[in-house]
Motif scaffolding. Structure first.
Motif, short mmCIF file in Angstrom:
data_model
loop_
_atom_site.label_atom_id
_atom_site.label_comp_id
_atom_site.label_asym_id
_atom_site.label_seq_id
_atom_site.Cartn_x
_atom_site.Cartn_y
_atom_site.Cartn_z
N HIS A 65 0.85 -1.19 -0.17
CA HIS A 65 -0.14 0.06 0.00
C HIS A 65 0.87 1.23 -0.01
O HIS A 65 0.45 2.20 -0.65
CB HIS A 65 -0.90 -0.02 1.20
CG HIS A 65 -1.81 -1.19 1.31
ND1 HIS A 65 -2.14 -1.67 2.46
CD2 HIS A 65 -2.69 -1.70 0.30
CE1 HIS A 65 -2.97 -2.86 2.16
NE2 HIS A 65 -3.54 -2.71 1.18
N THR A 66 2.04 1.10 0.59
CA THR A 66 2.92 2.34 0.90
C THR A 66 3.24 2.73 -0.73
O THR A 66 3.19 3.90 -0.98
CB THR A 66 4.26 2.05 1.52
OG1 THR A 66 3.81 1.48 2.78
CG2 THR A 66 4.85 3.45 1.56
N ARG A 67 3.83 1.79 -1.48
CA ARG A 67 4.26 2.11 -2.84
C ARG A 67 2.98 2.60 -3.57
O ARG A 67 3.06 3.58 -4.33
CB ARG A 67 4.61 1.01 -3.77
CG ARG A 67 5.42 1.38 -4.98
CD ARG A 67 6.09 0.04 -5.62
NE ARG A 67 6.79 0.68 -6.60
CZ ARG A 67 7.21 -0.26 -7.73
NH1 ARG A 67 7.13 -1.51 -7.64
NH2 ARG A 67 7.93 0.12 -8.73
N THR A 96 10.58 16.76 1.04
CA THR A 96 11.04 18.28 1.51
C THR A 96 12.31 18.59 1.29
O THR A 96 13.37 17.61 1.52
CB THR A 96 10.76 18.30 2.97
OG1 THR A 96 9.43 18.03 3.34
CG2 THR A 96 11.34 19.72 3.43
N PRO A 97 12.75 19.53 0.46
CA PRO A 97 14.19 19.75 0.02
C PRO A 97 14.90 19.94 1.31
O PRO A 97 14.58 20.76 2.21
CB PRO A 97 13.68 20.89 -0.82
CG PRO A 97 12.39 21.10 -1.15
CD PRO A 97 11.66 20.69 0.01
N ALA A 98 16.13 19.40 1.49
CA ALA A 98 17.17 19.74 2.25
C ALA A 98 17.82 21.12 2.16
O ALA A 98 18.40 21.23 1.34
CB ALA A 98 18.12 18.48 2.61
N GLU A 99 18.03 21.79 3.17
CA GLU A 99 18.53 23.16 3.25
C GLU A 99 19.97 22.76 3.93
O GLU A 99 20.95 23.73 3.36
CB GLU A 99 18.01 24.30 4.11
CG GLU A 99 16.66 24.33 3.62
CD GLU A 99 16.09 25.73 3.98
OE1 GLU A 99 16.78 26.33 5.03
OE2 GLU A 99 15.04 26.32 3.75
N GLU A 100 20.30 21.78 4.53
CA GLU A 100 21.64 21.52 4.82
C GLU A 100 21.73 20.01 5.14
O GLU A 100 20.53 19.49 5.45
CB GLU A 100 22.14 22.09 6.17
CG GLU A 100 21.28 22.00 7.23
CD GLU A 100 21.77 23.02 8.49
OE1 GLU A 100 23.06 23.38 8.44
OE2 GLU A 100 21.05 23.57 9.12
N MET A 101 22.80 19.24 5.12
CA MET A 101 22.90 17.96 5.27
C MET A 101 23.33 17.85 6.74
O MET A 101 24.52 18.29 7.01
CB MET A 101 23.57 17.19 4.35
CG MET A 101 23.21 17.36 2.88
SD MET A 101 21.33 16.80 2.83
CE MET A 101 21.69 14.82 2.65
N GLN A 118 11.51 3.48 10.21
CA GLN A 118 12.79 3.47 10.05
C GLN A 118 13.45 4.05 9.00
O GLN A 118 14.67 4.56 9.11
CB GLN A 118 13.12 1.93 9.65
CG GLN A 118 12.67 0.96 10.82
CD GLN A 118 13.08 -0.65 10.39
OE1 GLN A 118 14.18 -0.54 10.38
NE2 GLN A 118 12.32 -1.44 10.96
N ALA A 119 12.89 4.41 7.81
CA ALA A 119 13.65 5.21 6.61
C ALA A 119 13.15 6.65 6.76
O ALA A 119 13.93 7.31 6.20
CB ALA A 119 13.17 4.54 5.63
N GLY A 120 12.06 7.21 7.25
CA GLY A 120 11.66 8.33 7.13
C GLY A 120 10.85 8.78 6.08
O GLY A 120 10.88 7.91 4.85
N PRO A 121 9.62 9.67 6.23
CA PRO A 121 8.94 9.64 4.87
C PRO A 121 9.30 10.13 3.77
O PRO A 121 9.25 9.76 2.69
CB PRO A 121 7.91 11.03 5.21
CG PRO A 121 8.57 11.61 6.51
CD PRO A 121 9.59 10.58 7.03
N LEU A 135 2.92 9.74 5.46
CA LEU A 135 3.68 9.90 4.37
C LEU A 135 3.15 11.31 3.71
O LEU A 135 3.66 11.71 2.43
CB LEU A 135 3.02 8.76 3.24
CG LEU A 135 3.74 7.41 3.57
CD1 LEU A 135 3.13 6.07 2.55
CD2 LEU A 135 5.32 7.61 3.04
N GLY A 136 2.46 12.09 4.32
CA GLY A 136 2.10 13.12 3.86
C GLY A 136 0.91 13.11 2.68
O GLY A 136 0.60 14.19 1.88
#
Length: 581
Positions: free
Chosen positions: A141-143, A575-580, A413-416, A252-253
């Motif tokens: 279902h996630t996919r 969500t775009p990352a602004e810093e790693m 475990q992996a994040g959205p 999952l938003g």
């Protein structure tokens, strides 16, 4: 701005001029004339197949058409050269200013750069997930949820009016099984030993449902016959399961616009109404089907049944809608549901189903074709399986779920963001391996990290400019003198940015959001490549200390790439990352 579309318009104008001069016959179909990146970048910036697709209907040699077209296009100030290649392809090279204009457009339009109006006025219903309300959502279902949500976002970005819809299968035998399973947990909440016999749902997720039933009913349902409590417990448990599913989707938003209930559709009489509508079309009859080859489906009986003449609309065999005992088949409520969507005025329907529904596709297409008189197309996207791995081994099932790995297991475990991006790194009809170790590693081989790192690098460039006292806000960058972008590596990045509007339309037209993920990886690769070249050639560094005008032009290029990455990730729901970190 869509530079490929603009150059295609120039090609069409040149062809129209050739027709006006008598060099080409009137009435030619130009719909297959394309302008696209050449397979080999060494051949040019763009290529058109115009001469190849028009030669036969025009009764001319393709090279002759290509040479005449090249002469016309050479007058366009954006085109440096137009060269005929092979049997009649036409390769075009554009001026640096044409590519610099793309950077300016991306900065001027921001995240709206690449938006299209190709879907203007088109209402699309995207139905996805639609899991049985019998437990938490699993990885399959996630996919489907990620794909459906990204496809809806992509279509919206391309100008369509999109509705996200979830169809609740709450009228079948499975919700009766849910009720019986919940009742055993209710007994457990009242201090009795639950009897989780074969066929019931064993997952621990029903324990809170049992406790909630006790809080509502106390011990009043104990030792009463099933007929007294089944309907109430079924409705209560179904509502609780849907609350859980909504929470899972929110992880999952994913948020639906519409939830449609099979039970409500059945109770409203719409099944009978839909069948009678088909009967009025001469598409319902009483008959006996030949036994199918191989394994017999559940709804086949070797006796007279009420059948839908689906072969009249492209199906392989006619389909039962009512059994010989007078009960509806599983297909009948689906007919009513799709008719309901047709009546709501959608111009296109998209169903996203699991791979095990492959045999259902033709009958659904047939019934939508019949009920819409061929006006509303239905596309069914099948979602292939996901295989989970951790520490080099298949990931074990969830004890809480009882029989499967849940969506919550994966996201926790992996994040959205990682979950969503990785689920879109393969086409929907291809199997996907989800390795928890690989999707979390920080390397070029991990596409979500690589793309996020590119966006974070853009943000770091802007911060570094501020530290150097160089203005790098969007308004300033939009007014930068982009003539300072002269190196081929810089113009190559601008060329990749220019592909974004075209990529959006191609992806939306083909209903293929995975193309966005692939493109973002390529764009990130180009940005990283330019960054790395700056380590060797200081003139390519984005921040040129002591030279604000040059810095602003180079930062504008990086920022334009960041704008596109941000927009693309937005479509994917990441969500775009602004810093790693």
């Amino acid at each position: 701005m869509n530079l490929f579309s603009d150059i295609r318009a120039a090609v069409l104008d040149a062809l129209a001029a050739m027709q006006a001069e008598g060099a080409l016959p009137a009435g030619l179909d130009m719909s297959n004339v394309a302008v696209e990146p050449p397979r080999d970048a060494a051949h040019g910036d763009m290529a058109t197949n115009a001469a190849m697709v028009l030669a036969k209907p025009a009764g001319q040699q393709p090279r002759a058409i290509a040479e005449a077209l090249a002469a016309k296009l050479s007058a366009d100030p954006r085109i440096v050269t137009a060269e005929v290649a092979g049997p009649g392809f036409l390769n075009l090279r554009l001026t640096p200013d044409a590519w610099r204009g793309v950077v300016a457009a991306a900065l001027g339009q921001g995240r709206d750069f690449g938006r299209s109006d190709m879907g203007r006025g088109v209402k699309v219903n995207v139905e996805f997930v639609s899991a049985n309300p019998t437990g938490p959502m699993h990885v399959g279902h996630t996919r489907g949820a990620v794909f459906g949500d990204a496809l809806a976002a992509l279509l919206d970005f391309a100008g369509h009016e999109v509705t996200r819809e979830y169809y609740i299968n709450d009228a079948g035998a499975q919700v009766d099984v849910l009720a019986r399973s919940a009742y055993e947990r209710y007994r457990e909440a009242n201090g009795l030993s639950p009897e989780i016999r074969e066929g019931l749902y064993p997952g621990d997720y029903l324990i809170p449902v049992g406790e909630a039933l006790k809080a509502k009913y106390g011990a009043s349902l104990l030792d009463r016959p099933e007929a007294d409590w089944l309907a109430d417990v079924r409705e209560f448990a179904t509502q609780r399961m849907m609350e859980m599913i909504r929470q899972d989707l929110a992880l999952l938003g994913v948020r639906m616009d519409v939830f449609s209930s099979e039970r409500a559709i059945t109770a409203s009489g719409r099944v009978e109404e839909a069948i009678e509508t088909l009967r009025g079309m001469g598409l319902i009859y009483e008959g006996t089907l030949e036994p199918p080859k191989g394994k017999l489906p559940e709804d086949w009986e070797e006796r007279e049944q009420t059948l839908f003449r689906s072969t009249a609309h492209g199906d392989d065999v006619d389909r039962p809608v009512k059994k010989s005992d007078g009960s509806w088949t599983y297909f009948a409520p689906d007919i009513a549901y799709h008719w309901d969507k047709v009546k709501r005025g959608y111009d296109q329907l998209i169903d996203i189903l699991g791979a095990d529904h492959g045999g259902y596709v033709k009958r659904l297409k047939a019934v939508v074709s019949a009920l819409s008189d061929g006006r509303v197309p239905l596309e069914v996207k099948l979602i292939q399986l996901v295989k989970l791995y951790k520490n080099g081994e298949p990931f074990k099932m969830s004890k809480r779920a009882g029989t499967f790995v849940t969506l919550r297991d994966v996201v926790e475990q992996a994040g959205p963001d990682v979950t969503r991006f990785v689920m879109l790194t393969r086409k929907n009809d291809a199997a996907l391996d989800f390795d928890f170790d690989k999707v979390l590693e920080q390397s070029k081989d991990n596409p979500v990290f690589y793309v996020q790192y590119a966006h974070a690098r853009v943000c770091s460039v802007i911060r570094k400019a501020a530290e150097a006292g160089i203005a790098a806000d969007d308004a300033t960058l939009a007014g930068a003198d982009l003539a300072h972008l002269a190196h081929d590596a810089e113009l190559s990045l601008a060329r990749k940015i220019a592909e974004w509007p075209r990529l959006v339309e191609i992806s939306a037209r083909g209903h293929e959001p995975h193309r966005v993920a692939f493109y973002l990886y390529e764009l990130a690769s180009d940005l990283h490549g330019l960054w790395n070249r700056g380590n060797e050639d200081t003139s390519l560094r984005f921040v040129q200390e002591g030279n604000a005008p040059v810095s602003q032009a180079k930062i504008a290029l990086a920022r334009a790439a960041g704008v596109v990455i941000s927009a693309g990730l937005g479509i994917l729901g990441v969500t775009p990352a602004e810093e790693m970190r």
